[in-house]
Scaffold this motif. Structure first.
Motif, PDB file in Angstrom:
ATOM      1  N   SER A  54       0.818  -1.208   0.000  1.00  0.00           N
ATOM      2  CA  SER A  54       0.000   0.000   0.000  1.00  0.00           C
ATOM      3  C   SER A  54       0.855   1.262   0.000  1.00  0.00           C
ATOM      4  O   SER A  54       1.780   1.408   0.798  1.00  0.00           O
ATOM      5  CB  SER A  54      -0.900  -0.007   1.234  1.00  0.00           C
ATOM      6  N   GLY A  55       0.530   2.177  -0.921  1.00  0.00           N
ATOM      7  CA  GLY A  55       1.277   3.420  -1.043  1.00  0.00           C
ATOM      8  C   GLY A  55       2.345   3.409  -2.110  1.00  0.00           C
ATOM      9  O   GLY A  55       2.903   4.446  -2.435  1.00  0.00           O
ATOM     10  N   ASP A  56       2.645   2.232  -2.687  1.00  0.00           N
ATOM     11  CA  ASP A  56       3.687   2.126  -3.706  1.00  0.00           C
ATOM     12  C   ASP A  56       3.148   2.491  -5.087  1.00  0.00           C
ATOM     13  O   ASP A  56       1.960   2.357  -5.378  1.00  0.00           O
ATOM     14  CB  ASP A  56       4.253   0.703  -3.756  1.00  0.00           C
ATOM     15  N   LEU A  57       4.062   2.934  -5.944  1.00  0.00           N
ATOM     16  CA  LEU A  57       3.756   3.242  -7.339  1.00  0.00           C
ATOM     17  C   LEU A  57       4.226   2.102  -8.226  1.00  0.00           C
ATOM     18  O   LEU A  57       5.332   1.593  -8.058  1.00  0.00           O
ATOM     19  CB  LEU A  57       4.462   4.534  -7.769  1.00  0.00           C
ATOM     20  N   ALA A 100       6.213   7.983  -1.596  1.00  0.00           N
ATOM     21  CA  ALA A 100       6.592   9.215  -0.911  1.00  0.00           C
ATOM     22  C   ALA A 100       7.518  10.069  -1.771  1.00  0.00           C
ATOM     23  O   ALA A 100       7.617  11.277  -1.572  1.00  0.00           O
ATOM     24  CB  ALA A 100       7.279   8.894   0.417  1.00  0.00           C
ATOM     25  N   LEU A 101       8.196   9.455  -2.743  1.00  0.00           N
ATOM     26  CA  LEU A 101       9.082  10.206  -3.609  1.00  0.00           C
ATOM     27  C   LEU A 101       8.309  11.018  -4.643  1.00  0.00           C
ATOM     28  O   LEU A 101       8.860  11.932  -5.253  1.00  0.00           O
ATOM     29  CB  LEU A 101      10.032   9.246  -4.341  1.00  0.00           C
ATOM     30  N   CYS A 102       7.044  10.699  -4.864  1.00  0.00           N
ATOM     31  CA  CYS A 102       6.219  11.363  -5.878  1.00  0.00           C
ATOM     32  C   CYS A 102       4.882  11.751  -5.259  1.00  0.00           C
ATOM     33  O   CYS A 102       3.844  11.153  -5.590  1.00  0.00           O
ATOM     34  CB  CYS A 102       5.998  10.454  -7.078  1.00  0.00           C
ATOM     35  N   PRO A 103       4.846  12.739  -4.375  1.00  0.00           N
ATOM     36  CA  PRO A 103       3.623  13.028  -3.622  1.00  0.00           C
ATOM     37  C   PRO A 103       2.440  13.467  -4.471  1.00  0.00           C
ATOM     38  O   PRO A 103       1.298  13.376  -4.036  1.00  0.00           O
ATOM     39  CB  PRO A 103       4.057  14.139  -2.656  1.00  0.00           C
ATOM     40  N   GLY A 104       2.679  13.956  -5.695  1.00  0.00           N
ATOM     41  CA  GLY A 104       1.572  14.408  -6.536  1.00  0.00           C
ATOM     42  C   GLY A 104       1.056  13.364  -7.497  1.00  0.00           C
ATOM     43  O   GLY A 104       0.069  13.598  -8.204  1.00  0.00           O
ATOM     44  N   ALA A 137      10.767   8.664  -9.080  1.00  0.00           N
ATOM     45  CA  ALA A 137      10.442   7.381  -8.452  1.00  0.00           C
ATOM     46  C   ALA A 137      11.538   6.339  -8.610  1.00  0.00           C
ATOM     47  O   ALA A 137      11.262   5.149  -8.607  1.00  0.00           O
ATOM     48  CB  ALA A 137       9.136   6.825  -9.027  1.00  0.00           C
ATOM     49  N   ASP A 138      12.763   6.742  -8.743  1.00  0.00           N
ATOM     50  CA  ASP A 138      13.862   5.789  -8.832  1.00  0.00           C
ATOM     51  C   ASP A 138      14.013   5.102  -7.480  1.00  0.00           C
ATOM     52  O   ASP A 138      14.293   5.736  -6.474  1.00  0.00           O
ATOM     53  CB  ASP A 138      15.154   6.516  -9.209  1.00  0.00           C
ATOM     54  N   GLU A 139      13.822   3.790  -7.458  1.00  0.00           N
ATOM     55  CA  GLU A 139      13.847   3.060  -6.195  1.00  0.00           C
ATOM     56  C   GLU A 139      15.202   3.107  -5.510  1.00  0.00           C
ATOM     57  O   GLU A 139      15.321   2.808  -4.326  1.00  0.00           O
ATOM     58  CB  GLU A 139      13.454   1.608  -6.438  1.00  0.00           C
ATOM     59  N   ALA A 140      16.248   3.509  -6.235  1.00  0.00           N
ATOM     60  CA  ALA A 140      17.575   3.573  -5.638  1.00  0.00           C
ATOM     61  C   ALA A 140      17.825   4.904  -4.938  1.00  0.00           C
ATOM     62  O   ALA A 140      18.824   5.081  -4.251  1.00  0.00           O
ATOM     63  CB  ALA A 140      18.649   3.368  -6.709  1.00  0.00           C
ATOM     64  N   ILE A 141      16.904   5.886  -5.116  1.00  0.00           N
ATOM     65  CA  ILE A 141      17.130   7.207  -4.558  1.00  0.00           C
ATOM     66  C   ILE A 141      17.135   7.168  -3.038  1.00  0.00           C
ATOM     67  O   ILE A 141      17.967   7.776  -2.387  1.00  0.00           O
ATOM     68  CB  ILE A 141      16.057   8.191  -5.059  1.00  0.00           C
ATOM     69  N   ARG A 142      16.171   6.449  -2.484  1.00  0.00           N
ATOM     70  CA  ARG A 142      16.030   6.479  -1.035  1.00  0.00           C
ATOM     71  C   ARG A 142      15.783   5.078  -0.488  1.00  0.00           C
ATOM     72  O   ARG A 142      14.831   4.421  -0.882  1.00  0.00           O
ATOM     73  CB  ARG A 142      14.851   7.390  -0.653  1.00  0.00           C
ATOM     74  N   ARG A 181      14.726  13.284  14.740  1.00  0.00           N
ATOM     75  CA  ARG A 181      16.073  13.432  14.169  1.00  0.00           C
ATOM     76  C   ARG A 181      16.307  12.442  13.030  1.00  0.00           C
ATOM     77  O   ARG A 181      16.774  12.806  11.950  1.00  0.00           O
ATOM     78  CB  ARG A 181      17.114  13.241  15.281  1.00  0.00           C
ATOM     79  N   THR A 182      15.971  11.175  13.260  1.00  0.00           N
ATOM     80  CA  THR A 182      16.219  10.146  12.244  1.00  0.00           C
ATOM     81  C   THR A 182      15.304  10.329  11.034  1.00  0.00           C
ATOM     82  O   THR A 182      15.745  10.238   9.884  1.00  0.00           O
ATOM     83  CB  THR A 182      15.991   8.746  12.854  1.00  0.00           C
ATOM     84  N   PHE A 183      14.027  10.573  11.286  1.00  0.00           N
ATOM     85  CA  PHE A 183      13.059  10.749  10.204  1.00  0.00           C
ATOM     86  C   PHE A 183      13.432  11.952   9.339  1.00  0.00           C
ATOM     87  O   PHE A 183      13.431  11.874   8.102  1.00  0.00           O
ATOM     88  CB  PHE A 183      11.670  10.944  10.803  1.00  0.00           C
ATOM     89  N   SER A 184      13.757  13.070   9.974  1.00  0.00           N
ATOM     90  CA  SER A 184      14.092  14.292   9.233  1.00  0.00           C
ATOM     91  C   SER A 184      15.332  14.106   8.378  1.00  0.00           C
ATOM     92  O   SER A 184      15.417  14.601   7.249  1.00  0.00           O
ATOM     93  CB  SER A 184      14.276  15.463  10.196  1.00  0.00           C
ATOM     94  N   ALA A 185      16.315  13.382   8.906  1.00  0.00           N
ATOM     95  CA  ALA A 185      17.557  13.161   8.164  1.00  0.00           C
ATOM     96  C   ALA A 185      17.319  12.335   6.904  1.00  0.00           C
ATOM     97  O   ALA A 185      17.925  12.584   5.851  1.00  0.00           O
ATOM     98  CB  ALA A 185      18.580  12.481   9.062  1.00  0.00           C
ATOM     99  N   GLU A 186      16.428  11.342   6.983  1.00  0.00           N
ATOM    100  CA  GLU A 186      16.211  10.454   5.840  1.00  0.00           C
ATOM    101  C   GLU A 186      15.147  10.958   4.872  1.00  0.00           C
ATOM    102  O   GLU A 186      15.252  10.752   3.663  1.00  0.00           O
ATOM    103  CB  GLU A 186      15.831   9.057   6.334  1.00  0.00           C
ATOM    104  N   MET A 187      14.124  11.606   5.392  1.00  0.00           N
ATOM    105  CA  MET A 187      12.998  12.020   4.551  1.00  0.00           C
ATOM    106  C   MET A 187      13.075  13.473   4.098  1.00  0.00           C
ATOM    107  O   MET A 187      12.384  13.886   3.168  1.00  0.00           O
ATOM    108  CB  MET A 187      11.679  11.804   5.297  1.00  0.00           C
ATOM    109  N   GLY A 188      13.905  14.254   4.765  1.00  0.00           N
ATOM    110  CA  GLY A 188      14.007  15.667   4.393  1.00  0.00           C
ATOM    111  C   GLY A 188      12.946  16.549   5.025  1.00  0.00           C
ATOM    112  O   GLY A 188      12.975  17.770   4.868  1.00  0.00           O
ATOM    113  N   VAL A 189      11.995  15.958   5.738  1.00  0.00           N
ATOM    114  CA  VAL A 189      10.966  16.698   6.483  1.00  0.00           C
ATOM    115  C   VAL A 189      10.753  15.991   7.812  1.00  0.00           C
ATOM    116  O   VAL A 189      11.079  14.813   7.960  1.00  0.00           O
ATOM    117  CB  VAL A 189       9.617  16.766   5.716  1.00  0.00           C
ATOM    118  N   SER A 190      10.202  16.712   8.776  1.00  0.00           N
ATOM    119  CA  SER A 190       9.916  16.099  10.076  1.00  0.00           C
ATOM    120  C   SER A 190       8.716  15.174   9.959  1.00  0.00           C
ATOM    121  O   SER A 190       7.902  15.302   9.025  1.00  0.00           O
ATOM    122  CB  SER A 190       9.625  17.199  11.106  1.00  0.00           C
ATOM    123  N   PRO A 191       8.551  14.235  10.892  1.00  0.00           N
ATOM    124  CA  PRO A 191       7.368  13.360  10.847  1.00  0.00           C
ATOM    125  C   PRO A 191       6.071  14.139  10.981  1.00  0.00           C
ATOM    126  O   PRO A 191       5.055  13.759  10.395  1.00  0.00           O
ATOM    127  CB  PRO A 191       7.586  12.385  12.006  1.00  0.00           C
TER     128      PRO A 191
END
Length: 265
Positions: A54-57, A100-104, A137-142, A181-191
């Motif tokens: 669920s949530g995958d493209l 999550a890499l393609c929110p739109g 949506a490159d799966e290697a990005i994140r 701290r961990t979420f922000s570092a990996e996702m670029g935004v806070s939870p």
């Protein structure tokens, strides 16, 4: 005609997978879809396969067979044209990428599927916009750590009833500071911001349904009231929900999947 959008990118077909029955999506072209609930496996030519949740493209160049691992819902479009063919040429196998890499992407897919089979320049422009969105949506990005992956899944699955980051951290068994701290570092935004963005994207899809009142949308998206929804929506988008609905609703209602276990991006 100076420029033909349909030669660049056009919607050729719309398909839906719902429940537990397998379905084959034929080619040629690029299949792009959003798995809004459940899990399934995609198998392309040559025996290559990939599993999504669920949530995958879904991205696939050419024919692909989708086999549900559990009851699921997937909405997909087949794109054709020079730009779509170039995108598909770089896909050596079916793949599921982190939505999550393609929110739109989910919103664009819903609007394309709702308007099909209208074959207009506007639809082709939307299809091209979807390609641009999917380019992230490159799966290697994140590659997310187990903690952040679990946090993302918890937000996606429970954004309606999740009170905030403190509750999320308790569910995950870590301190709030460590999670932020961990979420922000990996996702670029806070939870907290990720939770708000998820709720706003859910609200946008519901706004495309004229039958939903603001009070109902607020309740379905985890906002405490319609007034609070309006304040947050304006802060995040620069528009009120009513103004956004008037400028984005394509006409007939957008069909939404079953809300059980679903995800909006």
């Amino acid at each position: 005609m100076i420029f033909d959008w349909n030669r660049c990118c056009a919607v050729a077909e719309v398909r839906e997978l719902s429940g537990d029955s397998a379905v084959t999506l034929p080619g040629p072209g690029l299949w792009a879809g959003i798995l809004s609930s459940g899990r399934c496996q995609a198998e392309g030519t040559g025996g290559y396969d990939a599993a999504g949740a669920s949530g995958d493209l879904l991205l696939c160049g050419g024919a692909v067979t989708l086999s549900p691992i559990e009851d699921c819902h997937l909405l997909a479009v087949r794109l054709t044209g020079l730009a779509a063919d170039a995108f598909a040429a770089n896909l050596d196998r079916p793949r599921f990428a982190d939505g999550a890499l393609c929110p739109g992407a989910a919103e664009l897919l819903a609007r394309l599927c709702d308007a099909h089979p209208a074959d207009t320049a506007e639809q082709s422009q939307r299809a091209y916009a979807l390609l641009c969105e999917l380019s992230h949506a490159d799966e290697a990005i994140r590659r997310l750590s187990p903690l952040v992956a679990e946090a993302v899944a918890a937000i996606r699955d429970n954004y309606i009833g999740l009170y905030g980051v403190e509750e999320l951290s308790r569910q995950l068994g870590v301190s709030k500071c460590h999670l932020v701290r961990t979420f922000s570092a990996e996702m670029g935004v806070s939870p907290g911001k990720y939770l708000t963005a998820t709720r706003i994207e859910a609200a946008k899809l519901l706004l495309l349904e004229r039958e939903y009142s603001l009070d109902m949308i607020a309740a379905l998206c985890g906002f405490s009231s319609a007034n609070y929804l309006c304040r947050v929506f304006r802060r995040e988008t620069g528009q009120s929900p009513a103004a956004w609905r008037d400028s984005n609703a394509p006409g007939p209602s957008v069909r939404l999947p079953n809300r059980s276990n679903e995800i909006y991006l």
